[in-house]
Scaffold this active site. Sequence first.
Site, PDB file in Angstrom:
ATOM      1  N   ARG A  35      53.380  30.792  52.523  1.00 21.93           N
ATOM      2  CA  ARG A  35      54.706  31.435  52.780  1.00 21.93           C
ATOM      3  C   ARG A  35      55.882  30.595  53.187  1.00 21.93           C
ATOM      4  O   ARG A  35      56.846  30.763  52.901  1.00 21.93           O
ATOM      5  CB  ARG A  35      54.717  32.854  53.694  1.00 21.93           C
ATOM      6  CG  ARG A  35      53.887  33.834  52.446  1.00 21.93           C
ATOM      7  CD  ARG A  35      53.752  35.133  53.350  1.00 21.93           C
ATOM      8  NE  ARG A  35      53.577  35.981  52.454  1.00 21.93           N
ATOM      9  CZ  ARG A  35      53.006  37.477  52.741  1.00 21.93           C
ATOM     10  NH1 ARG A  35      52.571  37.743  53.953  1.00 21.93           N
ATOM     11  NH2 ARG A  35      52.727  38.187  51.822  1.00 21.93           N
ATOM     12  N   LYS A 200      41.553  50.352  44.156  1.00 23.48           N
ATOM     13  CA  LYS A 200      41.814  51.970  43.587  1.00 23.48           C
ATOM     14  C   LYS A 200      42.730  52.248  42.620  1.00 23.48           C
ATOM     15  O   LYS A 200      43.706  51.606  42.637  1.00 23.48           O
ATOM     16  CB  LYS A 200      42.346  52.588  45.094  1.00 23.48           C
ATOM     17  CG  LYS A 200      41.364  52.678  46.161  1.00 23.48           C
ATOM     18  CD  LYS A 200      42.057  52.906  47.455  1.00 23.48           C
ATOM     19  CE  LYS A 200      41.488  54.093  48.453  1.00 23.48           C
ATOM     20  NZ  LYS A 200      42.629  54.180  49.473  1.00 23.48           N
ATOM     21  N   GLY A 353      48.799  40.743  46.500  1.00 23.13           N
ATOM     22  CA  GLY A 353      48.350  39.754  47.647  1.00 23.13           C
ATOM     23  C   GLY A 353      46.795  39.259  47.436  1.00 23.13           C
ATOM     24  O   GLY A 353      46.630  38.231  47.641  1.00 23.13           O
ATOM     25  N   GLY A 377      53.523  43.925  48.051  1.00 28.13           N
ATOM     26  CA  GLY A 377      54.142  45.354  47.836  1.00 28.13           C
ATOM     27  C   GLY A 377      55.220  45.280  46.972  1.00 28.13           C
ATOM     28  O   GLY A 377      55.367  46.131  46.176  1.00 28.13           O
TER      29      GLY A 377
HETATM   30  P1  ADP Z   1      46.126  43.289  44.868  1.00 27.27           P
HETATM   31  O1  ADP Z   1      46.094  42.931  46.516  1.00 27.27           O
HETATM   32  O2  ADP Z   1      45.933  42.123  44.222  1.00 27.27           O
HETATM   33  O3  ADP Z   1      46.999  44.494  44.463  1.00 27.27           O
HETATM   34  P2  ADP Z   1      43.963  45.310  45.564  1.00 27.27           P
HETATM   35  O4  ADP Z   1      44.387  45.308  47.042  1.00 27.27           O
HETATM   36  O5  ADP Z   1      44.264  46.565  44.783  1.00 27.27           O
HETATM   37  O6  ADP Z   1      44.701  44.193  45.062  1.00 27.27           O
HETATM   38  O7  ADP Z   1      42.590  45.168  45.671  1.00 27.27           O
HETATM   39  C1  ADP Z   1      41.735  44.164  45.975  1.00 27.27           C
HETATM   40  C2  ADP Z   1      40.354  44.568  46.656  1.00 27.27           C
HETATM   41  O8  ADP Z   1      39.684  45.186  45.430  1.00 27.27           O
HETATM   42  C3  ADP Z   1      39.620  43.248  46.721  1.00 27.27           C
HETATM   43  O9  ADP Z   1      39.286  43.069  48.189  1.00 27.27           O
HETATM   44  C4  ADP Z   1      38.499  43.540  45.950  1.00 27.27           C
HETATM   45  O10 ADP Z   1      37.036  43.281  46.835  1.00 27.27           O
HETATM   46  C5  ADP Z   1      38.377  44.854  45.841  1.00 27.27           C
HETATM   47  N1  ADP Z   1      37.419  45.180  44.463  1.00 27.27           N
HETATM   48  C6  ADP Z   1      37.531  44.804  43.320  1.00 27.27           C
HETATM   49  N2  ADP Z   1      36.731  45.328  42.547  1.00 27.27           N
HETATM   50  C7  ADP Z   1      35.912  46.116  43.361  1.00 27.27           C
HETATM   51  C8  ADP Z   1      34.771  47.003  43.121  1.00 27.27           C
HETATM   52  N3  ADP Z   1      34.094  47.073  41.931  1.00 27.27           N
HETATM   53  N4  ADP Z   1      34.266  47.707  44.068  1.00 27.27           N
HETATM   54  C9  ADP Z   1      34.989  47.938  45.330  1.00 27.27           C
HETATM   55  N5  ADP Z   1      36.177  46.822  45.488  1.00 27.27           N
HETATM   56  C10 ADP Z   1      36.584  46.160  44.566  1.00 27.27           C
HETATM   57 MG    MG Z   2      45.655  44.253  48.318  1.00 29.99          MG
END
Ligand code: ADP
Ligand code: MG
Length: 396
Positions: A35, A200, A353, A377
């Site tokens: 960053r 999620k 992130g 975010g």
């Molecule tokens: P980002 O920060 O890129 O938006 P998220 O915060 O939504 O992504 O999700 C990231 C997390 O999702 C990671 O820590 C990863 O381990 C988890 N994840 C991905 N696939 C699965 C799965 N099948 N079951 C549980 N957790 C998962």
């Molecule tokens: Mg995340």
Amino acid sequence: MKTLESLGDLRSTRVLVRSDFNVPLDGTTITDDGRIKAALPTITRLTEAGAKVIIMAHLGRPKGEVKPEYSLAPVAERLEELAGVRVTLAPDVVGPGAQSAVADLKDGQIVLLENIRFDPRETSKDDAERAELANELASLADVFVSDGFGVVHRKQASVYDIAKVLPSAAGLLVVKEIESLRRATHDPERPYAVVLGGSKVSDKLGVIANLLEKADRLLIGGGMAFTFLKAQGHEVGSSLLEEDQVEAVKGYLQTAAERGVDLLLPVDVVVAPEFAKDAPATVVDADAIPADQMGLDIGPRTQERYAEAIASAKTVAWNGPMGVFEFDAFAGGTRAVARALSEGDAFSVVGGGDSAAAVRQLGFDESTFSHISTGGGASLELLEGKTLPGIDVLED
Ligand code: ADP
Ligand code: MG
């Protein structure tokens, strides 16, 4: 959006910059200075122009109290090394320490104000309280440059209110982020593929709804895929499942069908009996997940299909890992998607992130992606099609 050029000649001008220096720390050691590096182009542009640069930033969540463990001291030190000019850390945010540090500031040098979130007014919900802090900050400077992309979705004193009191412009990082994310969401070159994963569905409902209107292909992976599989009537064992979202997801499946969006779901899944680094992994068909197993990654046939759908696209937006990439045995799907983006010719944007962290952790060359967003975010809200207060306020 107003840019640096609109501020004219900045020699000897006091320029207040909002940067995102919210770096991960291990004690007082910065474990990832990405960053700070992302903030350098704007800072260097200003110091080279002979401006007196005053930077505002936050670190962690001190919740409006002075907490020494959240001091920006390690950042000041690293910034001085990277920028190659003198950086003075003010001992407070807008108090006598900050005022005297700014008074002593020479052209081309930098003062970093102490953690802006030591002041409770920064994040106050009360407009008057934030305005009061913004006025005190404004008294330190002549113009404001907004460059903390990671916070532009926040209506906070150093992001939003300050731009109402000083002549303001977007910094180079914010301009690059906005241009890239707009290019990947507004009138994208087609075929336009959107890859969504992460933990999620409920975190990403807004993104799905917005991009279903625009995408030609929607590729679903990660934990959210299981709510989609359930909505199609499959059993998902002990995989991550949001029962309360199944109806919403059925709606998305229908919308996709009506709009002719190619919605791709996993055809095979890497499963394990528990969520653990060394849990024994096996591959099963997506419609045959055993009751006592959980899906932790997309399977090899799915990886191949997704890689093809990405390779033949002209624009790709990716948010959310395809599996639990933190564990090597379940990183294959995320690696396959990252590789397809990295090797393809499409205009490729990575938001989120954890997705950005995955690209780095898996050892990809960041320069092979068109853009990797620095704001989780904020990039998510742009993918949702929202207007961000810290950007809106910079429109001319
Ligand atoms: P980002 O920060 O890129 O938006 P998220 O915060 O939504 O992504 O999700 C990231 C997390 O999702 C990671 O820590 C990863 O381990 C988890 N994840 C991905 N696939 C699965 C799965 N099948 N079951 C549980 N957790 C998962
Ligand atoms: Mg995340």
